[in-house]
Design an enzyme around this catalytic site. Sequence first.
Site, PDB file in Angstrom:
ATOM      1  N   HIS A 175      -7.005  -1.797   6.771  1.00  0.00           N
ATOM      2  CA  HIS A 175      -6.248  -2.547   5.766  1.00  0.00           C
ATOM      3  C   HIS A 175      -6.058  -4.017   6.139  1.00  0.00           C
ATOM      4  O   HIS A 175      -5.000  -4.600   5.866  1.00  0.00           O
ATOM      5  CB  HIS A 175      -4.880  -1.878   5.515  1.00  0.00           C
ATOM      6  CG  HIS A 175      -4.983  -0.405   5.309  1.00  0.00           C
ATOM      7  ND1 HIS A 175      -4.837   0.503   6.326  1.00  0.00           N
ATOM      8  CD2 HIS A 175      -5.287   0.314   4.211  1.00  0.00           C
ATOM      9  CE1 HIS A 175      -5.023   1.730   5.869  1.00  0.00           C
ATOM     10  NE2 HIS A 175      -5.308   1.642   4.592  1.00  0.00           N
ATOM     11  N   CYS A 176      -7.065  -4.600   6.794  1.00  0.00           N
ATOM     12  CA  CYS A 176      -6.998  -6.013   7.243  1.00  0.00           C
ATOM     13  C   CYS A 176      -5.779  -6.247   8.136  1.00  0.00           C
ATOM     14  O   CYS A 176      -5.287  -7.382   8.203  1.00  0.00           O
ATOM     15  CB  CYS A 176      -6.946  -7.009   6.092  1.00  0.00           C
ATOM     16  SG  CYS A 176      -8.335  -6.910   4.994  1.00  0.00           S
ATOM     17  N   ALA A 177      -5.268  -5.207   8.750  1.00  0.00           N
ATOM     18  CA  ALA A 177      -4.035  -5.353   9.530  1.00  0.00           C
ATOM     19  C   ALA A 177      -4.143  -4.574  10.842  1.00  0.00           C
ATOM     20  O   ALA A 177      -3.363  -3.646  11.079  1.00  0.00           O
ATOM     21  CB  ALA A 177      -2.834  -4.895   8.708  1.00  0.00           C
TER      22      ALA A 177
END
Length: 387
Positions: free
Chosen positions: A345-347
């Site tokens: 999640h790009c995290a």
Amino acid sequence: MREPHAVKRITYLDHAATSWPKPQPVIDAVVMALTEAGGNPGRSAHTLALAASRLILEARTDVAALLGVQDSRNIAFVPGCTAGLNLALKGLLRPGDRVLVGSTEHNAVARPLHALAATGVRVDVVQGDDAGRIDPDDVERALAEAPTRAVICQHASNVLGTIQPVGDLADIAHEAGAYLIVDGAQGAGHLKLDLTALGADAYAASGHKGMLGPQGVGVLYLASGVHPTELTQGGGGSNAGDPVQTDSRPDRYEAGTPNTPGIAGLGAAARFLAANGDAIRAEERRLTRLLYEQLLEIRGLRVLGPPPAEERVPVVSIVHDRVDADRIAFELDSRFGIAVRAGLHCAPWAHTTAGTAGRGALRFGIGYGVTESDIELAVRATREVLA
Ligand code: PMP
């Protein structure tokens, strides 16, 4: 041509990535901007250009009102939350500055900070617990260690749903003479906002997630007296003969032709949320808790983030002890038409904090238009996929 049936069968639970479908007034406003206000705003003086200028003025006023901002010049329209964060971070930070940052930040914060670290900005992470909660006392202690230019924190995690105490962090940061810069991608729309009371110096938000606007437009709120250097110089505003970029707001931060249809859509979304936001948020909270509680009953699943009794944004992520998140997402989509998001999640920081860095997780994102039967289907389908 789009296939209407293919669109209809989707159970859309990926609102944390982008909200869909959009409220009809948002669609109408985009169409209206393209058909009836197609001039270039702030440039020519003919009817279509003035109509476009008017749409942007109205949108700025209505977005400011929704966010509790008295002076709408403190709202800049930017291409998205990522662009807003880059502007705030790169426009305010200088080599030699120290910043404190939360441990669940998205790459929209982590990567600009990584780039700034290469120029001599010192980046210190304040570690949250495994639900991602930042303890304000830890921030206070870290601030006492060395002079600090900014505290940077997301309002809510796109993986864990955790809401950070950004109001407290603003007070603590200000006492130490630091800015508070907030990544509000998952806050705006899903949380009722009064940015003036919140006290953040900069608050960036996506227009296309909880705010229910189109993609390609976002908001950067800058408190009065906070003046990052602009990242882009160019046309727009007054004094075209001057080689220097204007310092008047918001023109300083909006060089070039704006995304007028997107901004018009966001303005309509702000009006829609002003009228319906409380009801939408209450339903999001109810369905999020329902989903969390029902997922907890499935054997072998870990549900990430704070427990259901704690307030969170409408994001619920899970990991299974045997089956990969990618596999579950694929099955939910192909067998049940359920749209979710698997992976990091790009995290990656949030996953490291939650102990899921190696494998990522499966995320359900709830939002406007999701119904109780969507949640029941999601739970039943997850159960079947894992059986
Ligand atoms: N921060 C967080 C917490 C997010 O969830 C996102 C979107 N995934 C962003 C920043 C970036 O937003 P955008 O893609 O709209 O620029």
